[in-house]
Scaffold this active site. Sequence first.
Site, mmCIF file in Angstrom:
data_model
loop_
_atom_site.group_PDB
_atom_site.id
_atom_site.type_symbol
_atom_site.label_atom_id
_atom_site.label_comp_id
_atom_site.label_asym_id
_atom_site.label_seq_id
_atom_site.Cartn_x
_atom_site.Cartn_y
_atom_site.Cartn_z
ATOM 1 N N ARG A 50 42.964 18.415 59.526
ATOM 2 C CA ARG A 50 42.753 19.687 58.822
ATOM 3 C C ARG A 50 43.991 19.997 57.977
ATOM 4 O O ARG A 50 43.898 20.433 56.840
ATOM 5 C CB ARG A 50 42.457 20.837 59.802
ATOM 6 N N TYR A 102 30.053 33.107 38.095
ATOM 7 C CA TYR A 102 29.113 32.400 38.977
ATOM 8 C C TYR A 102 28.565 33.356 40.046
ATOM 9 O O TYR A 102 29.322 34.127 40.641
ATOM 10 C CB TYR A 102 29.843 31.218 39.639
ATOM 11 N N ASP A 174 38.096 29.562 36.781
ATOM 12 C CA ASP A 174 37.127 28.623 37.341
ATOM 13 C C ASP A 174 36.770 27.668 36.200
ATOM 14 O O ASP A 174 36.071 28.033 35.253
ATOM 15 C CB ASP A 174 35.899 29.402 37.838
ATOM 16 N N LYS A 199 30.058 19.510 40.716
ATOM 17 C CA LYS A 199 29.459 19.401 39.391
ATOM 18 C C LYS A 199 30.008 18.180 38.639
ATOM 19 O O LYS A 199 29.830 17.072 39.091
ATOM 20 C CB LYS A 199 29.658 20.716 38.632
HETATM 21 C C1 LIG Z 1 28.556 25.700 41.547
HETATM 22 C C2 LIG Z 1 29.634 26.601 41.131
HETATM 23 C C3 LIG Z 1 30.479 27.208 42.056
HETATM 24 C C4 LIG Z 1 30.270 27.051 43.550
HETATM 25 O O1 LIG Z 1 30.542 25.757 43.981
HETATM 26 P P1 LIG Z 1 29.832 25.044 45.218
HETATM 27 O O2 LIG Z 1 30.404 23.683 45.191
HETATM 28 O O3 LIG Z 1 28.349 25.097 44.976
HETATM 29 O O4 LIG Z 1 30.202 25.829 46.449
HETATM 30 C C5 LIG Z 1 31.512 27.991 41.597
HETATM 31 N N1 LIG Z 1 31.707 28.181 40.279
HETATM 32 C C6 LIG Z 1 30.920 27.626 39.347
HETATM 33 C C7 LIG Z 1 31.183 27.867 37.904
HETATM 34 C C8 LIG Z 1 29.853 26.814 39.741
HETATM 35 O O5 LIG Z 1 29.064 26.278 38.800
#
Ligand SMILES: *Cc1c(COP(=O)(O)O)cnc(C)c1O
Length: 386
Positions: A50, A102, A174, A199
């Site tokens: 961890r 998001y 982000d 993604k």
């Molecule tokens: C998908 C997404 C998230 C969340 O991520 P997860 O891996 O699904 O927990 C956060 N910000 C953006 C812009 C996203 O597209």
Amino acid sequence: MAVYKSIESALIHGGIYGDQHTGAVNVPIYQTSTYEQKGLGENTGWEYSRTGNPTRAALEALIAELEGGTAGFAFGSGMAAITAVLSLFREGDRVLISSNVYGGTFRVLDKVFKNFGIGYSIEDTTDPEALEKKITPEVRAILVESPANPLLTITDLAAVAALAKKHRILSIVDNTFMTPYLQRPIELGADIVIHSATKYLGGHSDLVAGLVVVSDRALAERLAFLQNATGGVLGPFDSFLLIRGIKTLGVRLDRHVENAEAVAAYLQGHKAVKKVYYPGLPDAQGYEINRKQAKNGGAMISFELKENYDIRKFFSSLRLIALAESLGGVESLVCHPASMTHASIPYEIRQKVGITDGLIRLSVGIENAGDLKADLENAISESEVR
Ligand SMILES: *Cc1c(COP(=O)(O)O)cnc(C)c1O
């Protein structure tokens, strides 16, 4: 140490390269929870997975290098990464967020952190002057996405970072939709970059992961503490998969963007289409700012069909492009933000920020652009209400 100058090479050779014990060109999957100690207080630098794991550490070094930050941290999902970052704040603090943030980010602030006394407010971050007026003494951070989900709204990241610096608060970006291949917020002055690596970074729709990169030592210590204390770490196998995905990020994104540009031009010229949202189109909101801060418009497109097209019929008529949540994989995916990704945002707020029931979001994959256009053309003509 670095024998390369460009990000294309860093994607492949960055972070920790291979295995010094065997010469393996890939970092091994250290599938272990713990590490034997020679004697009391004599460890190898690794104590418990961890706290630290060599495969995860290689990924963390790689993303830190790619984003131009001081340290990277890998989590079990993008939301775990966002949760760790928001855990920097305490009761009475407030975070300003982009209006198109998001859905999950909004949800964790509204349904979890609010219960702990950490507030938030939704602001139009595209207007730095108006944004500055919202920075009251309890505001500790500005959290933005550019392009923001799902209307691909562009925020001037350098302007927001400058505002944050002036008011001694954090600017958090982000960067999921762009990745460091297209946009590097820390170079623009941001303090913290977050990714849903699920993604584009993973890129193959086969894992869920999150990454955080920080710009200085003090933040690195705080994030390392929070990562270990709250424990939402990424496992060794997923860390390996993510390193593997990142190696091809450059070639994948080149094709993603080439296809997106072709599809955006096709949609914009289509009689059935009311509006196209794509930061790579010269008439898009924030086009000039995006050109200044990013390599191109990315590969996410949103659009609205005119009233005489049945959107349910459109989704069910697609044969190549899959109806699914998520984005950034090699396969093209389409979604309906109002009922899917942004359903956790109340209807009134959705209307206010422009997430209408007719909005369609498309993650353009790396298939043949002609095949994608043909699939869209067929679904559009099938959905026309005659
Ligand atoms: C998908 C997404 C998230 C969340 O991520 P997860 O891996 O699904 O927990 C956060 N910000 C953006 C812009 C996203 O597209």
